[in-house]
Structure formats: C-alpha cells, structure tokens
Design an enzyme around this catalytic site. Structure first.
Site, PDB file in Angstrom:
ATOM      1  N   ASN A 210     -33.270 -16.385  39.306  1.00 36.93           N
ATOM      2  CA  ASN A 210     -33.429 -17.842  39.272  1.00 36.93           C
ATOM      3  C   ASN A 210     -32.463 -18.486  40.267  1.00 36.93           C
ATOM      4  O   ASN A 210     -31.757 -17.774  40.996  1.00 36.93           O
ATOM      5  CB  ASN A 210     -33.188 -18.359  37.846  1.00 36.93           C
ATOM      6  N   LYS A 290     -41.030   1.618  45.902  1.00 38.71           N
ATOM      7  CA  LYS A 290     -41.609   0.313  46.225  1.00 38.71           C
ATOM      8  C   LYS A 290     -43.091   0.282  45.829  1.00 38.71           C
ATOM      9  O   LYS A 290     -43.845   1.197  46.211  1.00 38.71           O
ATOM     10  CB  LYS A 290     -41.440   0.049  47.726  1.00 38.71           C
ATOM     11  N   PRO A 306     -31.367  -9.135  25.866  1.00 41.07           N
ATOM     12  CA  PRO A 306     -30.528  -9.529  24.731  1.00 41.07           C
ATOM     13  C   PRO A 306     -29.998 -10.943  24.935  1.00 41.07           C
ATOM     14  O   PRO A 306     -29.716 -11.343  26.066  1.00 41.07           O
ATOM     15  CB  PRO A 306     -29.374  -8.507  24.757  1.00 41.07           C
ATOM     16  N   PHE A 324     -24.343 -23.372  27.465  1.00 37.98           N
ATOM     17  CA  PHE A 324     -24.904 -24.377  28.367  1.00 37.98           C
ATOM     18  C   PHE A 324     -26.404 -24.429  28.097  1.00 37.98           C
ATOM     19  O   PHE A 324     -26.989 -23.446  27.652  1.00 37.98           O
ATOM     20  CB  PHE A 324     -24.664 -24.002  29.836  1.00 37.98           C
ATOM     21  N   LYS A 338     -30.475 -25.396  20.312  1.00 39.82           N
ATOM     22  CA  LYS A 338     -29.767 -24.171  20.746  1.00 39.82           C
ATOM     23  C   LYS A 338     -28.392 -24.068  20.092  1.00 39.82           C
ATOM     24  O   LYS A 338     -27.943 -22.983  19.722  1.00 39.82           O
ATOM     25  CB  LYS A 338     -29.638 -24.151  22.270  1.00 39.82           C
ATOM     26  N   LYS A 342     -28.225 -20.737  17.901  1.00 38.11           N
ATOM     27  CA  LYS A 342     -27.358 -19.683  18.437  1.00 38.11           C
ATOM     28  C   LYS A 342     -25.979 -19.713  17.782  1.00 38.11           C
ATOM     29  O   LYS A 342     -25.083 -18.982  18.162  1.00 38.11           O
ATOM     30  CB  LYS A 342     -27.230 -19.830  19.958  1.00 38.11           C
TER      31      LYS A 342
HETATM   32  O1  PMT Z   1     -24.893 -21.799  38.738  1.00 42.87           O
HETATM   33  P1  PMT Z   1     -25.101 -23.228  39.216  1.00 42.87           P
HETATM   34  O2  PMT Z   1     -25.977 -23.303  40.432  1.00 42.87           O
HETATM   35  O3  PMT Z   1     -23.795 -23.959  39.386  1.00 42.87           O
HETATM   36  O4  PMT Z   1     -25.919 -24.004  38.092  1.00 42.87           O
HETATM   37  C1  PMT Z   1     -25.340 -24.231  36.831  1.00 42.87           C
HETATM   38  C2  PMT Z   1     -26.371 -24.055  35.696  1.00 42.87           C
HETATM   39  C3  PMT Z   1     -27.459 -25.095  35.839  1.00 42.87           C
HETATM   40  C4  PMT Z   1     -26.971 -22.654  35.755  1.00 42.87           C
HETATM   41  C5  PMT Z   1     -25.549 -24.251  34.366  1.00 42.87           C
HETATM   42  O5  PMT Z   1     -25.011 -25.527  34.348  1.00 42.87           O
HETATM   43  C6  PMT Z   1     -26.433 -24.041  33.142  1.00 42.87           C
HETATM   44  O6  PMT Z   1     -27.081 -24.935  32.650  1.00 42.87           O
HETATM   45  N1  PMT Z   1     -26.451 -22.785  32.619  1.00 42.87           N
HETATM   46  C7  PMT Z   1     -27.330 -22.362  31.509  1.00 42.87           C
HETATM   47  C8  PMT Z   1     -28.671 -22.098  32.084  1.00 42.87           C
HETATM   48  C9  PMT Z   1     -29.712 -21.659  31.110  1.00 42.87           C
HETATM   49  O7  PMT Z   1     -30.577 -20.963  31.549  1.00 42.87           O
HETATM   50  O8  PMT Z   1     -29.610 -22.022  29.873  1.00 42.87           O
HETATM   51  P2  PMT Z   1     -30.632 -21.529  28.685  1.00 42.87           P
HETATM   52  O9  PMT Z   1     -31.104 -22.758  28.080  1.00 42.87           O
HETATM   53  O10 PMT Z   1     -31.624 -20.542  29.134  1.00 42.87           O
HETATM   54  O11 PMT Z   1     -29.657 -20.724  27.741  1.00 42.87           O
HETATM   55  C10 PMT Z   1     -28.839 -21.353  26.758  1.00 42.87           C
HETATM   56  C11 PMT Z   1     -27.511 -20.626  26.651  1.00 42.87           C
HETATM   57  O12 PMT Z   1     -27.731 -19.268  26.253  1.00 42.87           O
HETATM   58  C12 PMT Z   1     -26.740 -20.563  27.946  1.00 42.87           C
HETATM   59  O13 PMT Z   1     -25.372 -20.715  27.640  1.00 42.87           O
HETATM   60  C13 PMT Z   1     -27.028 -19.168  28.487  1.00 42.87           C
HETATM   61  O14 PMT Z   1     -25.967 -18.687  29.285  1.00 42.87           O
HETATM   62  C14 PMT Z   1     -27.164 -18.378  27.194  1.00 42.87           C
HETATM   63  N2  PMT Z   1     -28.065 -17.214  27.264  1.00 42.87           N
HETATM   64  C15 PMT Z   1     -29.390 -17.376  27.562  1.00 42.87           C
HETATM   65  C16 PMT Z   1     -30.221 -16.269  27.559  1.00 42.87           C
HETATM   66  C17 PMT Z   1     -29.674 -14.987  27.284  1.00 42.87           C
HETATM   67  N3  PMT Z   1     -30.445 -13.907  27.284  1.00 42.87           N
HETATM   68  N4  PMT Z   1     -28.378 -14.867  27.013  1.00 42.87           N
HETATM   69  C18 PMT Z   1     -27.562 -15.951  26.997  1.00 42.87           C
HETATM   70  O15 PMT Z   1     -26.348 -15.817  26.756  1.00 42.87           O
END
Ligand code: PMT
Length: 398
Positions: A210, A290, A306, A324, A338, A342
């Site tokens: 991403n 590939k 996970p 985040f 979330k 979580k």
């Molecule tokens: O890296 P930059 O370009 O500076 O951009 C910053 C950002 C936009 C990536 C950052 O500010 C941000 O929002 N990060 C979380 C992105 C995200 O995909 O969030 P989510 O809604 O999918 O996940 C929620 C939370 O679970 C997050 O804290 C994520 O790190 C965590 N997560 C998600 C999936 C997973 N399998 N494991 C996790 O720990």
C-alpha cells in the site's frame, strides 16, 4: 536556553582543525548558565592548547587517563558521574570509530564508557571521510547506542573541498544540546512503534502493498526518543533514515512484523504504537518462480494476516496500546469500532480520502480517541503532530 541552566556539560575536544571553535563553544555554553569542564585528546592538544581551554572554562583541563594528580583532584569515574551531558565537539572520524566500538584507550573514550549521562557528538572531518562506508557504519552504530549526532554541516571545508563534514557552529550545537534536555515526558519508558507498509509476495518479483511511506511512524519514533523514551521502531520497507537514538528492526511481511512486535512485548515495553499500514491479507501461496502470462484471467487466493495490534492488546504483558485508523468515510465511527474491538487504550484516526494528509504526505491531522474522551490535532507537519500525540500518550499512560 533555560534548559541548560545549571546543567553540567563535559566538553570533549578531539583532534581536528574545528577544535578552535571549541574555545568559543565553552564561553557560549557558560553564557547559557551551564557549568563546563573540558577533556582533550592528545590530537586536540596539537590544534589548541589545554591552557587556552583552562583559561576559558576556569577549571583544569583533563587530558590523561593515567595522571595521578588529575585523578587525585577529580578522577575519571567522578568526572563521568558529574556530567549531565558528555558533548564531544569536534568529534573526529577516529573518535567516532572508537566510540562506536567501545574502546577505552584514552581518557575521553573511557569517560564515554563510564558515564550514565547522554552523549552527543558534533562530527568534523573531510567530506570524503564522512562519506566513507566505515564512517557511515559507525554513525549507525552510534545512533543505535542512543548517542546524539549533531550535524555535521555542509559547505566549504578547511581542506578546500566542499560537502558535508563541517562541525556545526557553536550556537547550533548549543541549540541541539538544549534539546537533549527537552521535555522528559517519557524518561524510563520503552516505546515500540510499527511503521510503514508491509509487502506480501505473490512471486519472486511481485507483491501486494500500500501507499504508506513510514513518515508518521518515524516522526513518532523521533518524538518519543526526544521525550526521553527508549524506542524500538519496527519498520516495513521504507526509504527513510533512522531517527537518532532509535533502535530499528526492518521487516518486510506482516508475519515478520507480527513476530518482531510480539517479541518486543515479551521482552517488556510500556507503550506500543501501531502506525503501520499492515496488509490485511497475503497470497495463500507464494510462487517459487515468476508467474508467466498465459491465460486471460488468473485468480489470487488471499488469506488473512494476523492482527498485530489486537494480539499485543491481548498479551499477558500488555503495554499501553495505541492504534491508528486510516479511513475514507465515517472516520470517527469506524475508529471507535476499532478501539473497542481491538481492545485498545487509544486510537488516532486520520481521514485519508484526500492527498494532503495521511498516506505519503508530510502532513497529517488526527482525531485521537480513548474511552471517555477525544482530542483533535489539527493539520500540521507529521513532526509536529507526532510531538503532540506523544505528549497526549504520555499523559494518558501515566
Ligand atoms: O506511513 P505514512 O505515509 O506516513 O502514512 C501514515 C498512515 C496513514 C499509514 C498512518 O497514519 C495510519 O493511519 N496507519 C494505520 C493504517 C491502517 O491501515 O489502519 P487500519 O485501519 O487498517 O488498522 C487499524 C490498526 O490496526 C492500525 O493501528 C494498524 O497498524 C493495526 N493493524 C491492522 C491490521 C493488522 N493485520 N495488524 C495491525 O496491527
């Protein structure tokens, strides 16, 4: 420069033409209200006399590890304990190498081993020496050890060459030294931060990923380190330099980020901040070779990765856990979901529907939510936002 008032600065001077600036540095440090004692290496004494530094600092200058008279007055262990900050300016390439590898072969190097105070170096050398792979490696080692690196500056050098390697000017060094004593909101805390994207391989040359650049997580790592924390940064594949005093663990896949995070929690951490944009799914199988173009359609089967932060929040050694949320609609509602699902202590949500905040931008704007409260951090640089968020976390965690 209030932060330097009454601070005890042990100024180490090593051999280099920039040593003449150290005389000015002593005076200017004293002007801020700091107490200064000087230690010089043998090389430094070739460029500026200990007598000059003694006259300026008002105290005898220490030069020898095995000088019975100096040891009788203030022994090297006492000196190491006395300092609130050991500042080495100029720091030669030779001294950086010795410091990186823990040598104790003269008074200054021994003091650095023996002190519990923060150490800062202001490198000064020819630009080619600064660029040399050995010096690059030593810089990384020093950063990992938590040593502050001030500069070097860029420009014309005493040797006639142009490039990075000049010692910073005394006033710039003083500003950076003051920041060492910055707000100590997180002193004694171990903060673990995940940052950047993960990369889920499809075959040896293709992957799912991403747009995360890692900037938000790296800014938080820097802000936490400046607030006095010991910081471990678990970084996905990003093109960013490691902030000073931060230990970095590089990972690629979500599974690797999971392993590194759980290991850090098991070893003991106080705060876990998950800024990483972890890929929710990975290909069920990664092709060994590939994948060739043959049919019009191919199908990729994905399996869930996970959930790292959810596992951290459920761990028996659970730290204060901050997530985040990157959303494009119903931002607050989804983030609240979330936070609850979580089992987080706090969540910082950013609206990533535009291109001026969030993914790969230098700026961000957050709404930070915790059970029973929230705070809006309006649009600002990620550096500024990170400082505000670290402050908020420190307040809510204590
Ligand atoms: O890296 P930059 O370009 O500076 O951009 C910053 C950002 C936009 C990536 C950052 O500010 C941000 O929002 N990060 C979380 C992105 C995200 O995909 O969030 P989510 O809604 O999918 O996940 C929620 C939370 O679970 C997050 O804290 C994520 O790190 C965590 N997560 C998600 C999936 C997973 N399998 N494991 C996790 O720990």
């Amino acid at each position: 420069m209030q932060r330097l008032v009454n601070k005890r600065i042990l100024l180490g001077v090593t051999g280099g033409i920039a040593a003449y600036k150290s005389a000015d540095l002593v005076r200017r440090l004293q002007d801020t209200g700091a107490e200064v004692r000087v230690v010089m290496t043998q090389g430094a004494s070739e460029f500026i006399t200990p007598l000059t530094m003694q006259a300026l600092s008002g105290y005898p200058v220490h030069t020898d590890l095995l000088d019975p008279r100096a040891e009788a007055a203030m022994g090297h262990i006492e000196l190491a304990r006395w300092a609130d900050l050991v500042l080495i300016a100029p720091a030669s390439a030779n001294f950086l190498a010795r410091l990186a590898h823990g040598h104790g072969n003269d008074l200054l190097a021994t003091l650095c081993l023996a002190t519990g105070a923060p150490i800062a170096v202001a490198p000064a050398m020819n630009q080619q020496m600064w660029a040399d792979p050995a010096t690059r490696k030593n810089q990384l080692i020093l950063q990992e050890k938590g040593i502050h690196i001030f500069g070097p500056g860029d420009g014309g050098q005493a040797c006639g060459e142009i490039g990075p390697g000049r010692m910073l000017e005394p006033l710039d060094i003083i500003h950076q030294a003051a920041e060492v004593f910055d707000y100590d909101l997180m002193t004694g805390k171990h903060v673990v931060i995940t940052a950047g994207p993960t990369r889920e391989p499809i075959d040896p040359v293709r992957y799912l990923t991403n747009k995360s650049s890692g900037k938000m997580g790296f800014s938080l790592a820097q802000a936490a380190a400046e607030a006095g924390a010991r910081v471990t940064l678990i970084a996905g594949p990003v093109a960013l330099d490691t902030p000073n005093r931060v230990k970095r663990i590089d990972v690629v896949r979500a599974e690797e980020m999971y392993q590194a995070s759980i290991q850090a929690v098991e070893q003991g951490c106080d705060i876990f901040i998950s800024t990483a944009a972890v890929a929710d799914y990975r290909p069920t199988v990664t092709a060994d070779h590939k994948i060739k173009k043959s049919t019009e359609e191919i199908h990729l089967t994905l399996i869930k990765n996970p959930d790292i932060i959810a596992a951290v929040a459920l761990h028996e050694k659970r730290p204060f856990t901050v997530g985040f949320a990157a959303e494009t609609q119903d931002v607050i509602e989804y983030a609240q979901g979330k936070l609850k699902n979580k089992k987080l202590d706090m969540i910082a949500t950013n609206d990533v529907s535009g291109s001026d905040v969030g993914f790969n931008s230098d700026n961000n704007a957050l709404t930070v939510i915790w059970p029973g409260g929230h705070k809006v951090l309006p649009l600002a640089s990620k550096t500024q936002i990170a400082k505000q968020l670290i402050e908020l976390i420190a307040i809510r965690q204590s």
